[in-house]
Design an enzyme around this catalytic site. Structure first.
Site, PDB file in Angstrom:
ATOM      1  N   ASP A  76       0.882  -1.168   0.000  1.00  0.00           N
ATOM      2  CA  ASP A  76       0.000   0.000   0.000  1.00  0.00           C
ATOM      3  C   ASP A  76       0.915   1.211   0.000  1.00  0.00           C
ATOM      4  OD1 ASP A  76      -2.870   0.781   0.002  1.00  0.00           O
ATOM      5  OD2 ASP A  76      -2.178   2.029   1.661  1.00  0.00           O
ATOM      6  N   SER A  77       0.697   2.081  -0.948  1.00  0.00           N
ATOM      7  CA  SER A  77       1.619   3.195  -1.114  1.00  0.00           C
ATOM      8  C   SER A  77       0.871   4.431  -1.557  1.00  0.00           C
ATOM      9  CB  SER A  77       2.711   2.835  -2.132  1.00  0.00           C
ATOM     10  OG  SER A  77       2.136   2.373  -3.344  1.00  0.00           O
ATOM     11  N   ASP A 164       4.508   8.826 -10.850  1.00  0.00           N
ATOM     12  CA  ASP A 164       5.942   8.824 -11.144  1.00  0.00           C
ATOM     13  C   ASP A 164       6.401   9.989 -12.027  1.00  0.00           C
ATOM     14  OD1 ASP A 164       6.289   6.598  -9.588  1.00  0.00           O
ATOM     15  OD2 ASP A 164       6.679   5.214 -11.239  1.00  0.00           O
TER      16      ASP A 164
END
Length: 216
Positions: A76-77, A164
């Protein structure tokens, strides 16, 4: 949790996120661990009702372990933006909606920062957090966490996934979206002291040292 438990053989990666699955398979490959995803097994996605990354990772890992009868690994991020009081944080995936549109989520971050008058690069600080939970069908679990700090920039790059393209880690000229997976992980397994870069790689290095067999 009493002591670390070693993993071998097959594992379920408790995710339906293709990008996350690719990263986890790349990290596990040197250890000879076969990884199948919860999505490939047709497992349901549990409700993530935790109030921390660790709690949500545990919910996913235990659900997959119980349903498959195999050890399961869940991540989980999220990304926490300092000028937004840590948002989107736990709700990073929700900001992208369903189906996920991270271009829209990144644009939302920019709008929220502009609304608060945050325009200077030095005020666009952020960090990624990753919690990895490895769970077994009998309920045993291992938890590892990692984070990486940096700043937000105009999105650049087609690599990686999620947020990202707008994240530039401290000390680097490239965003995560411009880096190869090897650059993003940043793990030199031949080094005496590997220095992983990404939040997920930092958590994974601790997991590997504690729970994985010798590299092949």
């Amino acid at each position: 949790m009493s002591g670390h438990r070693r993993l071998s053989g097959r594992i379920v990666v408790a995710t339906h996120n293709p990008g996350k699955l690719v990263e986890m398979r790349e990290l596990l490959a040197p250890f000879g661990i076969e990884a199948v995803s919860a999505g490939e097994l047709g497992l349901a996605e549990p409700d993530e009702t935790g109030t921390t990354y660790a709690e949500n990772a545990a919910i996913k890992a235990h659900a997959a372990a119980r349903a498959s009868g195999l050890p399961a690994l869940a991540d989980d991020s999220g990304i926490a933006v300092e000028a937004l009081d840590g948002a989107p944080g736990l709700f990073s995936a929700r900001w992208a909606g369903k189906p996920a549109d991270f271009a829209a989520a990144m644009a939302r971050i920019d709008r929220e920062l502009a609304r608060r008058g945050v325009t200077e690069p030095e005020r666009r600080r952020a960090h990624f957090v990753s919690a990895l939970v490895l769970a077994w069908p009998d309920g045993h679990e291992e938890l590892f966490e990692g984070r990486v700090h940096g700043r937000l920039v105009a999105p650049r790059g087609e690599r990686g996934f999620g947020y990202d393209p707008m994240f530039q880690p401290d000390g680097y000229a490239l965003t995560f979206g411009e880096m190869s997976s090897e650059e993003k992980h940043g793990i030199d397994w031949s080094a005496a002291l590997p220095a992983p870069l990404s939040h997920r790689a930092r958590a994974f290095l601790d997991l590997a040292r504690s729970c994985l067999p010798e590299r092949r």
